[in-house]
Structure formats: structure tokens, C-alpha cells
Design an enzyme around this catalytic site. Sequence first.
Site, PDB file in Angstrom:
ATOM      1  N   GLY A 247      -6.426  -0.952   0.749  1.00  0.00           N
ATOM      2  CA  GLY A 247      -7.088  -2.214   1.006  1.00  0.00           C
ATOM      3  C   GLY A 247      -6.562  -3.291   0.084  1.00  0.00           C
ATOM      4  N   CYS A 248      -6.851  -4.541   0.435  1.00  0.00           N
ATOM      5  CA  CYS A 248      -6.332  -5.665  -0.354  1.00  0.00           C
ATOM      6  C   CYS A 248      -6.958  -5.706  -1.744  1.00  0.00           C
ATOM      7  CB  CYS A 248      -6.571  -6.972   0.388  1.00  0.00           C
ATOM      8  SG  CYS A 248      -8.263  -7.202   0.992  1.00  0.00           S
ATOM      9  N   TYR A 249      -8.287  -5.575  -1.816  1.00  0.00           N
ATOM     10  CA  TYR A 249      -8.943  -5.572  -3.128  1.00  0.00           C
ATOM     11  C   TYR A 249      -8.466  -4.393  -3.986  1.00  0.00           C
ATOM     12  CZ  TYR A 249     -12.485  -9.117  -1.808  1.00  0.00           C
ATOM     13  OH  TYR A 249     -13.158 -10.267  -1.444  1.00  0.00           O
TER      14      TYR A 249
ATOM     15  N   THR B  13      -5.666  -2.876  -4.002  1.00  0.00           N
ATOM     16  CA  THR B  13      -4.301  -3.100  -4.490  1.00  0.00           C
ATOM     17  C   THR B  13      -4.322  -3.958  -5.746  1.00  0.00           C
ATOM     18  OG1 THR B  13      -3.335  -2.906  -2.282  1.00  0.00           O
ATOM     19  CG2 THR B  13      -2.072  -4.165  -3.918  1.00  0.00           C
TER      20      THR B  13
END
Lengths: 352, 352, 352, 352
Positions: B154-156, B158
Site C-alpha cells: 500500500g501507499c502508506y 511504503t
Amino acid sequence: MGKEGRVSVGIVGASGYGGVQLVRLLMDHPEVELVYLGGDSSAGKSFADIYPHLAHRVAQPIESVDPEAIAARCEVVFLSLPNGFACDMAPQLVDKGCKVLDLSADYRFSDLETYQIWYGKQRQDIAVATKAVYGLPELYRDRIAESQLIGCPGCYPTASLLALAPLLKQGLIVPETAIVDAKSGTSGGGRQAKTGLLLAEADNSFAAYGVARHRHTPEIEQVCSDLAGHQVLVQFTPHLVPMVRGILATVYATLRDPGLVREDLITIYRAFYRNCPWVTICDSGIYPQTKWACGSNLCYIGIETDPRTGRVIVLSAIDNLIKGQAGQAIQCLNIMMGWDESLGLPKLGFYP
Amino acid sequence: MGKEGRVSVGIVGASGYGGVQLVRLLMDHPEVELVYLGGDSSAGKSFADIYPHLAHRVAQPIESVDPEAIAARCEVVFLSLPNGFACDMAPQLVDKGCKVLDLSADYRFSDLETYQIWYGKQRQDIAVATKAVYGLPELYRDRIAESQLIGCPGCYPTASLLALAPLLKQGLIVPETAIVDAKSGTSGGGRQAKTGLLLAEADNSFAAYGVARHRHTPEIEQVCSDLAGHQVLVQFTPHLVPMVRGILATVYATLRDPGLVREDLITIYRAFYRNCPWVTICDSGIYPQTKWACGSNLCYIGIETDPRTGRVIVLSAIDNLIKGQAGQAIQCLNIMMGWDESLGLPKLGFYP
Amino acid sequence: MGKEGRVSVGIVGASGYGGVQLVRLLMDHPEVELVYLGGDSSAGKSFADIYPHLAHRVAQPIESVDPEAIAARCEVVFLSLPNGFACDMAPQLVDKGCKVLDLSADYRFSDLETYQIWYGKQRQDIAVATKAVYGLPELYRDRIAESQLIGCPGCYPTASLLALAPLLKQGLIVPETAIVDAKSGTSGGGRQAKTGLLLAEADNSFAAYGVARHRHTPEIEQVCSDLAGHQVLVQFTPHLVPMVRGILATVYATLRDPGLVREDLITIYRAFYRNCPWVTICDSGIYPQTKWACGSNLCYIGIETDPRTGRVIVLSAIDNLIKGQAGQAIQCLNIMMGWDESLGLPKLGFYP
Amino acid sequence: MGKEGRVSVGIVGASGYGGVQLVRLLMDHPEVELVYLGGDSSAGKSFADIYPHLAHRVAQPIESVDPEAIAARCEVVFLSLPNGFACDMAPQLVDKGCKVLDLSADYRFSDLETYQIWYGKQRQDIAVATKAVYGLPELYRDRIAESQLIGCPGCYPTASLLALAPLLKQGLIVPETAIVDAKSGTSGGGRQAKTGLLLAEADNSFAAYGVARHRHTPEIEQVCSDLAGHQVLVQFTPHLVPMVRGILATVYATLRDPGLVREDLITIYRAFYRNCPWVTICDSGIYPQTKWACGSNLCYIGIETDPRTGRVIVLSAIDNLIKGQAGQAIQCLNIMMGWDESLGLPKLGFYP
């Protein structure tokens, strides 16, 4: 005294964002008359030269700053100057009998040594500074009522302290675990043109600044220590949000009793702030948006607990230029004058 | 195989923001050919109907989703679907020999029970899921190189994990003190129209959401636990920033050795990431802006220590749709194929 | 009649942006009491479920829409519904004696055929529609004062017509040269979630829409024709600005007398609007920012002439949701009730 | 010559937005080597002091500006200085054999008197100025190919002229009816800190500026006159959009033949620009968003006709810092060097 028995009010430093909020708010205040706008750098201009949208409402010029003359015309003086200037002017105004509300950092510290370390200016006005009261009405209402000189809180400390106060005052958290991750719109940086605050730089971007060394840290710690009854260090990190107004403080702390749930805390916060017309505790599961507070003197507080980690997370939203600055100063004035605390202040912003 | 010996690639779920990033990035990739764009809800439309700015460059239609047919045409398949869909399709694609890169949460968890608790879907694909590798190349490069199925982070997670990894791996912090205060642009919410993501609602405002219960929490904790060697709980709070792209994670943790200063940590981070072309450690005193990373696959990391509190504060900035999503998936593909890790990925965004 | 002799007021369609402005504005109005909030899709919810920031101020539920019951409780009814709904409900309310202010397009057209062509709905309420007055007080104050049914203007027409009226009424321009290049914040698109109005799509971008075919065109032309005394066609182009609120209309027209300079026109405009508290003509050389008007019911107008081309360029700024919608409706109500035209309306926004 | 046979290139004025675009773009250009960065006010700093996000990629210092030394090191020099400086430096560079691309207004005018009237500087370099070519490749490709000195167009003229050129060149419109209503992101104002460009001032607001007197007017008129074959006056109005990058020009003109429909014009435009890789004509009914062009050297053009008024409306979108500035300069360089016109330039931005 002003016309119709109104209290005569002056603003020194009228051309900045603090100044223009004060002008705007005081125009709507039923008990005051704005009789003086001052500012050395803009002296001689009309206020409308600086803020053309007010041309049809404010005819006054910006005058030069002469404390003697100001004191002769004004019962109340708001000082909206960069840090380090108010302390040269306030003693004279206080001496002449003016009530003084300073929006800078100069009169926020009970311990002037802390001021001198963080702001780098030696102070000559110790006797006067001792009498100053920290202008956060929700915590110091009674002392404000009896004071002649108010050091109005910074925008970040206002949001942070309203979130932390019930927890510290009631011993609900381990104080040294307190972390304040705060986010502000760029108007908090003032109206001076700085590259980093250009729309081209700051828009569509997000970043921290002043990490571990922002000047609002000792101000937050001073009040937290007062509330806790012993010295407290707080981790404070400010960030710049690509928006004009608003502050959100996200506050983390470890609960002494991990069995507390958010409904408990909501009850405690509502009791703590029951006499505070400008603090609104959100219903369970609701976290405030900064926009809710913008254009009003409100502070919205949302509360969450995390049973997994034993922490409480408090979210506190204000308009940095109203409850975080000019509105709060007027709230203090209302208390000093014995008026209703909410007199002349905007009760709600517009949405969206 | 595609023309000129290029590897044939397909995208399922091409119409969302993940999909359009993949299309855009893969068009510039010298070793692949995009041969299939799929999406049930948009099937039959041309891609240009959905993204008119690409009309002069992408002539392909959106096709319906038939795993059999996809496997026949594509050596590599990116799945860019809502959570809970990839796990119904990936087993078939893997079985047919495709390399599969899933951008959803379906293959991120080594413990499927955690997935089922947080995502509420029972899983039938346990055998396949066991073979999946978490696609964060800076930590799992070798395993990615040998895998056929990647669960892209997920973006968070990462942004959060790249900030936390050196601290946890080297035992520099007290793990349970870790707090991630994360802020994202609204594109992270996807392209479906939701009221809260309207410009009129989200612009000029800032708020937290999913406090103490966001689904990226267990994903962050899984990797942190792996790095620490024991189970770690992390406080994770996401916020919505009024901007399109970008994530900043502000990470707090108490140092085991409070004598460490930021220069020490910068040295440690640079060593940790010395073989990582997509991680850049900022110079001392520099904190990253999200805008620096936007339009590139870079992660910028800034580090600060606070000797007063004994904490380290790490700031990590990425483009949520590139390093936080599609770019990282391509970075994984490069590794799986034995290509240079930075092949075909944008090295720098534009500023401002 | 409401308590303390206040006029009882209801809102049908309270959950949209028009509705929430009306709620917010009417709460501050000293002569009305808000007794009914209606909306079929939200019926049964509390208003605070939809707008949590008002939870501490508005306790009312959203009720279902029953014209009979509404008329029994309300002396005044605001209709804030999508186009095509008011015309089914207003006749009944009017018949029961309510004053009705409709914020949709339904009662804006004196020629219902024009309505039917542009809005695609056959009308059964011709008798009632004939009595409706176009609610632009600066042009139709007297007729509004005597009417029971007001078709409140669209946001774009308000800005455009206040810019054009003095020119057309006094025959200063060649009417067919009039071009209105208008720009609006995205709140003008309403609160329904549409992909194109997502922050991720609309922020940091700018585009035109509805070129040569926007529905506000015939509305602008109807009033322009009325002012000019003959049929006038106007070129109208709307654009979407990445901001929440505000409209700027840039109006171009060829002067009949190219010798007129901007000071002449400023004098003419000030005379034309001398009895209009909500129109402010900027000083020479000043062009309005939309932000000046935001949060107020003001329209700021700036004027320039170009002696090289013989054209006048007029810039008109309003808050699309206040002077462009809900505020103007309340301005009309004030006139209908014989109250001061500016009663209960915000006189100034906050800046910045 | 640079290493590997690359052409050595220098930038004077590297610290502004034009400069940082050039640096970023030239780093990706396969045929050039950036050997010199100059700027008097920043001389001695490293480029990374000014743009920290480039610290890991650009090691070069900013050097002082000595034309002699620059000419000795650079085959090609980009001048990215405020208006009025290039004309003092270019003659020397040209004399030494450098190819010079000037991003300021100094070499845009074939008639220096026009320059002197609008820019207020007397020119001593008439002989050199006469040889300069206006760097809009879509119109002057052949002359650019043979020139040594290019006056690169302004951002507004680029968007405006690409929209107007086919209409004027082919005599489709009445030239004196041309109106350009243009809107720009604030990066067009440069990186100097100005109050009006602060995010706090410019965000969530929209306004016109320089009405009827912006300096890009004579530049637009010069080329329009060239295309029309006789002197043409154009109404040009710039506006500031609350966004970082991008220009949209909305162009109005009366068609000579009102029977032309938009499909006719789309065909004409596509033919006109058939050899232009950087101009994209949108399909019928599609109007460009500025965001589509951002981060690329593209110009998107949308076309509409209004049979009611007999006008054509053309919408032209560019990235003001790329096609409107640095990218176009590199496009010119490609042509001057005989390289592919699109070499090293970004073909697509990211969306959203």
C-alpha cells in the site's frame, strides 16, 4: 471613550494578517469603536491601499506609531507586531492605563529566560512582563478578567493545549509520551513575501519544518507543565498544509488507564469545557476538519482511543487567524471588560 | 512475446488511477509491450473515452476480463482492482505461468487470518497466497527476484516502512514507541466519486480519518515485526491533504541510545539504502516536501533527532501513485525479469 | 408564526450546498425562525449526520417532503432542489399562501418555451409561472417586493448581469458584441459526487465546459434583452477553477462611444447601483479577486476600457453560494417582507 | 564539445523556474551535456542549496556570469534572465559563435520600437536583434533551423498563437474580433517572493490582472499581424488561477463564414498542425484541461463553434513552464541542431 459610549480601540501592526482579522472582527463588535490603525512601514497609506476589498468600509489611514498619542486616544490597544517589538512599547501603554493585548510571543512566558533563549532578545521590561497573563481563556479565564496585559497564545499552542489540557489536568496520560503533530495553513507564516510560502512552491505539496526546534514548543510546555504540576517536555512538529487557513493538531499520548474508551473521554472533555462557548467536542467517531472551524472562533475537538496500543489520539481544529490569533484576543478583551465571552465573534464559518 | 522481443504485459483494472499510471509508465518502458487493458465496468469503451488526454497515444479498447484469454496473451499481468478481487483471479493466472503483480491488499499478508479480519473476505487461495512476496524491493529484493506473484505494498506502508526499516532492523528504537502520522493527497482515495473527496469538500481543509483502525496498520505491523524479529504494534494515523498526489509520513520513535545525533542516523540510513536507487536520504537539516517526489519513483527521507526528548523523527515523502503504487510494481517487475531496477521509471519530477 | 413573532421558514432540499448555506444564513437572521428542513433522500437523518460541524447548533431532523404539511407550518419556503422539481411543488405552496423562493431554474423564465427547450421538461404550471419574478434585486427590486414567488437567479447570471446591466440599460455597448468568459469554483457543481469534481481531478487544473451550450445562457440573454429593449444574444463560456467558492465573470463588449474612459464608466456604474448595498464598484485600476466576496453577499465590480480596441472589460466577483444563490434568495425575502435589504446577511468575508 | 561527443550547454539564470526546468529537461536530453550554470545573485551556492530535491543529481555550483568564459565553454547558451538583461549579453555570445536561446522578451520583437515602448529599455544591439528569430517552431520552424539567436515566446503568446494561427493564416475569422481570455497558474510569476503570489493570497481566489495593458499583448499582435498579412489588434486579458502550472487560453473570434462547424475546423487544425508533434487537436466535443499538458511539451487544442453567434471558440492548454518556456526552447534547439524536434522532451504528463 468612543462615540455612543463605545470603547475606543487601536491596532498597532494593522497591515498584517493579524491586523486585518482584528479590523474585520472589531467592525462587527457592538461595544467597541476602532479609532486607530498604526504601522510604521505602511504609515501614510490608507488601509484600503493594502486591502482594497475593504475600501468601501474602512476609510481610516494607517498612522505612525507613537505610544503616547495612542494611549491618549485608545482605551484598548492590540499589538500585532513581529516578536520583540511589543516588549518595547507595552510598558508605556500599560503605564498610561491602556489595556494591552499582545499577539506576539513577548508576553507569553512566565519565565523570561525561556523567552530569551528561544527568541534571542534581552528583556528590560521584567516588572511589566510579570503582570502579563497568558490569554487562553479556557484555562486562565479568571486571571484574564483581572489583567491589564495579555500575552495572546500562538496558533499552534492554542490548538495543542485545548487538546491536551483535560488529559494533563486530570492526570489521565503519561505526560512525557505527549506528541503533537500539527499542521497549518500557510497564512500562519504571515503576509511578508517568502519564497517557501509562494503558491507555486507550497501548493500541491506537504512538508514538516522546524522539527524538534519550533519556538512554539516552550510555550506549549510551559502550560502543560502548569497543568501537570511538574515540568513536561512535549514533542512538537509543525507542518505546512497547502491551504490558506486552519490548524489541525493530532495529539498522541499513552493513557495511564488503558481501559478508558473514547466515550469516557468525550464525557470528561465535555465536562471540562462545559462553560466554554468556543470549544465543541465532536460526537463519538467524528474527527474534525479544519474547514469546519474556518471563519469562526470555534475549536472542534475529536477524540479516539486505541485499545491495541493504549494511546489516546486527540484531534483539534481551529482557524489559525481567529481562535488561533485575533478572535482569541477579542475573546480575552470581552473577558477583561466583563462582557459576554462570545460577543462580536463569528459563531460559525461557511461550508464548504 | 510482444513485438521486437518485448515482454507482453496486460493490466486488469485499467480505468482507475493505478491503471492509468501503469499505462503511462509502461508506455515509456523499453522492454515491455502493453497488449491488454481490461476492466469489466468499462469494457467496450476506448481507453481514450476515460482519459481523453491519452487519445493521441493509446488506441486500445478496454476489454472484458477473461483470465484464460489474458494468460494467453500476456506474460505479465498487473491487477489493479479493488481489494478482494485479485484473489479470485490470480491463482488461474499464476497457474498458466503468468507473472502477476497485484496492486490490491490481497497478497500483502503472510498471515491470511490477518487479512480476513481486516478485509472481511474468506480466502480460498491459500496455496497460491503462500507463494506471494511482499513487493517492497528495498527490503525484499531477493525474494521478489524469484517470485511469480507479488503483493505490491500500500501507499502508506511504503512511505512508513522505508522510514522505519533501518531503525527497526538495527535495533535503534524501542519498537512499541513507533508512531506514524501520515498525510496523503486525495488521489489515494481512487477515482470513484465520493462526496468527501470532492474538491468542494476536501480543498482548503485538513482532517484525519480511520484513526486507530485504518487497514494499512496490520500491513505496516507485519513488516515491522519481521524487521524487529518480534511482534510490533504501530500507531498509524492517516490524514487527507488538500492536494492531488503525495504522501508524507512523519514517524516518531524513542531511541534506545539517546546519544545518537541526526548525522549518525543519516550515515546509518545511507548505508542501509546504499544499493537502492529509489531512496534518497536528505542532507542534515533538510526535510522533504512531497512535491519533490511527485512524478518520480523516488522516496525522499529526512531525519531529525530531538536530544530533549530522546526521540528520532523521520520524514518520508513519496508519490503515492508511483513509488506508492504503480511505479513500485514496475520496479518489482524489473527485478523479477532481471532488468535494471530503475528501468523505464521516472527519475525526477518537475518542480515546482 | 414562529416564536417571538418571528416568521416561520422552511427549506426543501436542505442537504445540498444551497440548503446548508440557507441554514447557516437563516440562523443569523433576526426576523425568521427555521422550523422545517426537508429532503426526500435524507429524510429521517438528522441534519448533523450530513453536516457534523453543525451538530452543536442544529438539532433538527430532515423531514420528508409533504407540501400540505409544509404550508401549514411555514410562511416562507425556500426550494433548493434540482431543476424540474420546484415546478411540481410551488403551485400548491403558493396556493396555500406561502411565499416561495425557488433556487432552481424553474421560475427564472418569463417564456416557458425557452425553459422547455433548454431544460427538457414540459410545464403544467403556466398560470403560476407567469406570476413569478426573477429574483435579481438590483434590477427587479420593486417587482420582487410585490411578488409571492421568486425564481432566484443562477450563480453565473448573477455575476454576468450585474456586470452587464449598466452598459445595456444605458445603451453604452453594441449588445451583440457581449462576451461573458466566466469562471467558477467547483461548489457550483453541487454536492453530488461526480468524478470531474473530485479534488484529484479538478485541483491544479483549469478547463472550460458547456462551451456555447450552457443552460445559463438563455437566462442571461432574457435579462439582457429586457435591459436592451430588444433580443440580445450573449456568448457565454463557463470554466471550472480549482477552488471551492467564487465566480469571476470577465465581460467584453464594444463601446458605442470609444471615447469613454474607465473613470466615466465607474461614475456611471456607481450611479446605477447607488441604492444597492450589495454591489461595490472598485476604484480605478482595481480588479476584484473572488476571495474578496467569499463569505459575504457582496458583488465587487471592476471596470477597464481599452482605447486601442474600443472595448470595455468588466470584472464581476461574487460568492457563488451566497450572492450567487442562498444569500440573494434571502435578500429577496427581505424585500418581500419589507425588511432592510441587507438584514441578516454577511457584510464582509474574511481575508485571506 | 562535451563528453561522448555531446554538445556543451550552459544556462545563465539557472536559479529561477525557467532555469530549473532547463536543468531538469536537459539532464534527460541524450545529445547535450550541461557544463555551466550561472547566476549572479546565487553565484557561489551549489544548485542543490536552491533546489534540495536535486542534491543527489546535480553537483554543479552556480557560477558568476562572465560571457567570455561562458562562450569558451558552451556551444549553446540558454538565457533565463529578467527582461532587459539578455540584450546586454547575447551580442557577445553570438559574436563568439554560440547558439543563443533567450527566454526573456528581449529578442521577441522584429520591431524594436515596440519593445522599447512596452519594456521601457533603449536597445543598443539592433544589428544582432535583427537576426533573432521568434522561437515558435509550429510557425517558424524553417527560420529557427537557420538561426543562431532565438527569442523564445512568452507563455501566454504560445498558448494564444497556437490557438489563433490556423484561423488567421487561412482567413477564417474577422481578425479584429479576436479576444484572448487567458488563465495561468502562479508559477508564471516566477520565483521572486511577491505578496500577491503567496499561497495565502492567491489560493482559493481568482482574478484578472494587467487588463488591456499586459506586455504579452504586442507579442501576440506581432505574430497575428504576420499571419493575417496586415496589422491586427488583439484583446488580451490574463488571469491568475490558484494552481502551480498551466495556461488555458480561451480564444473568441467571429467567423467569416458562419456556416463552418466544429468538425470543419478540427479538420483544418489537424491539417495545419499535421507535422507538429507537440500540438494535439482534441476530438469533437472535447475541451482540454490544463492538467493534461502539465509535465509535457504538449499543446492541447479544443475547438467549438456557436451557430447562434457565429463565433468560434478555441481552447488551448499548455504547461506554462515547458511548452510555454523551457521545453519550447529545447524544441527550438533540437531544430537548430538538426535533431528530431521531440528529442529529450517529455511526451506525456502524469494524470491526475
